[in-house]
Design an enzyme around this catalytic site. Structure first.
Site, short mmCIF file in Angstrom:
data_model
loop_
_atom_site.label_atom_id
_atom_site.label_comp_id
_atom_site.label_asym_id
_atom_site.label_seq_id
_atom_site.Cartn_x
_atom_site.Cartn_y
_atom_site.Cartn_z
N GLU A 136 4.25 83.48 -77.44
CA GLU A 136 5.40 82.78 -78.01
C GLU A 136 6.00 83.49 -79.23
OE1 GLU A 136 4.93 78.32 -76.96
OE2 GLU A 136 3.41 78.74 -78.46
N ASP A 161 8.73 75.03 -85.73
CA ASP A 161 9.09 76.46 -85.73
C ASP A 161 10.26 76.76 -86.67
OD1 ASP A 161 7.36 76.23 -83.61
OD2 ASP A 161 8.63 77.27 -82.18
C1 FRU Z 1 6.16 77.24 -80.40
C2 FRU Z 1 7.05 76.69 -79.31
C3 FRU Z 1 8.15 77.69 -78.98
C4 FRU Z 1 9.24 76.80 -78.44
C5 FRU Z 1 9.07 75.55 -79.26
C6 FRU Z 1 9.40 74.29 -78.51
O1 FRU Z 1 5.65 76.27 -81.27
O2 FRU Z 1 6.30 76.38 -78.17
O3 FRU Z 1 7.72 78.67 -78.06
O4 FRU Z 1 10.50 77.37 -78.60
O5 FRU Z 1 7.74 75.51 -79.71
O6 FRU Z 1 9.28 73.16 -79.32
#
Ligand code: FRU
Length: 428
Positions: A282, A62
């Protein structure tokens, strides 16, 4: 109450008469999801090359850009900055790529052209950040204060991954002809916790066998009132006692700052709920364009309620204000970007950024190859799992945004973040 600070154009965050009032949530419904269909307009091209690893020794997923308070991209002497979740694959906790979620750290990268990124290093000091690890967030630079506000998720370790929202303020940022250095201690504050009424707590979820999300704070300034706000990923407490349709209860929550230093916030009701539809909405974020509020989020194929189906994708809604119960799903179904059927897991975690009358969605290279479901990746040997995982930035996509319709126009460079882009500004 806070004093009203005079400023030109955008008023400072205050509890003023124009303040947003918590309103009615819009809903992502089964009917919308049933309209999901992969078309030329929403299906990403198959990634046909090997993107460079932007980190020498870490897995990258991310990612978000450093923005100014008004949402435009921050630039320092021609340098642009992004932050990514990263994990050190040599840590004992990170045996396979799927373990990265249990040892996530935020690193920064900088670039002169928005596409060739150089690694700066980890940005939140190891013994200072809150929680056991740091999950996704957003970053805002205030030029008057010369400070970066790092909004992040203070996440505990597996299996009890309680999540709280946090901010880190402080440190310094130095630029030179060869790069950018972000250093120094920050002060960390918890700014939000699930309240059990609007947002399901970890304990409620645990008792009911449901997923818990309270994460991914995304900062923005209200385009009309100037208030400091955050959207985040939550769950609606439904009181479900047996796993049934109501256990899929994702929502997009909101918080408003109640102190000028952005260390105190209050929870507002969710702007979008997906009860009976999907349990994870997300990394929510907005683009503002021509008076429209475009709300985007990402979700997985394995987080839909029984009987519903959708790809790994970016979704969006459009409305005329923050609380608009009549907010419409983009393209009728809400689907904006899907991975292609031949490579259903090639990319994830799209972040949409305004770019003229279009947008650019940046993402990371996830798993490629013959894969049925993300849930079965763990059945493969660790070597194979490492081999099929990208762990770097994927090619960005340029997407045309026209009213309540979108269309993928073209593939851009790997990890491209438009230097002039932002979140838009309602014609300001
Ligand atoms: C999206 C996610 C986010 C979270 C992160 C954890 O890829 O699930 O929602 O913050 O990855 O690694």
């Amino acid at each position: 109450a806070l004093g009203v600070t005079a400023s030109v154009g955008i008023p400072a965050a205050t509890e003023s008469a124009v303040a947003v009032e918590g309103g009615e949530s819009a809903h992502w419904t089964e009917e919308h999801v049933e309209e999901i269909e992969l078309t030329d307009d929403n299906t990403a091209p198959v990634i046909d090359h090997e993107p460079d690893q932007i980190s020498e020794d870490r897995l990258v997923w991310d990612t978000w850009p450093l923005r100014n308070r008004d949402g435009s991209m921050a630039q320092f002497n021609g340098w642009q900055i992004i932050f990514s979740l990263t994990a050190d694959p040599n840590r004992p906790e990170v045996d396979v790529p799927g373990d990265r979620h249990d040892w996530a750290r935020i690193s920064y990268f900088y670039s002169r052209d928005g596409k060739s990124w150089q690694e700066g290093g980890v940005v939140l000091e190891e013994d200072e950040f809150l929680g056991d690890q740091t999950w996704a967030g957003s970053a805002m630079y205030d030029p008057d204060e010369e400070q970066i506000y790092h909004f992040y998720t203070a996440a505990d370790s597996f299996p009890d991954v309680r999540q709280r929202l946090a901010v880190a303020v402080g440190g310094s940022i130095e630029t030179g002809p060869h790069g950018v250095e972000i250093t120094g201690p920050q002060e960390h504050h918890i700014i939000g916790e699930a309240d059990g009424e609007m947002y399901q707590t970890f304990e409620q979820g645990d008792e009911q066998g449901m997923a818990h999300a309270f994460r991914d704070p995304w900062y923005f300034q209200h385009p009309e009132t100037g208030e400091d706000l955050l959207v985040f990923e939550g769950n609606t407490p439904t009181g479900a006692t047996v796993p049934g349709q109501d256990s899929w209860n994702g929502n997009i929550g909101v918080m408003r700052a109640t102190s000028d230093d952005l260390t105190e916030w209050e929870l507002l009701p969710p702007v979008l709920e997906a009860v009976g539809v999907n349990q994870e909405l997300e990394r929510p974020h907005y683009i503002f364009q021509n008076g429209n509020w475009y709300l985007f989020f990402i979700t997985h194929e394995h987080t839909y309620a029984p009987g519903l189906q959708g790809p790994e994708g970016l979704h969006g809604f459009v409305g005329d204000s923050m609380y608009d119960p009549d907010m419409e799903p983009l393209n009728e179904s809400s689907l904006v970007i899907a991975n292609p059927e031949e490579e259903p897991f090639q990319a994830y975690s799209w972040d949409a950024m305004q770019h003229g009358s279009n947008m650019v969605a940046q993402s990371f290279l996830n798993f490629r190859g013959d894969i049925d479901s993300l849930d079965t990746i763990g059945d493969r040997s660790p070597e194979e799992q490492r081999e099929i995982f990208g762990g770097t930035l994927a090619p960005s996509l340029k997407v045309n945004l026209d009213g309540d319709e979108t269309r993928i126009v073209t593939e851009k460079a790997d990890g491209y973040v438009p230097p002039s882009g932002g979140r838009g500004g309602n014609g300001r």
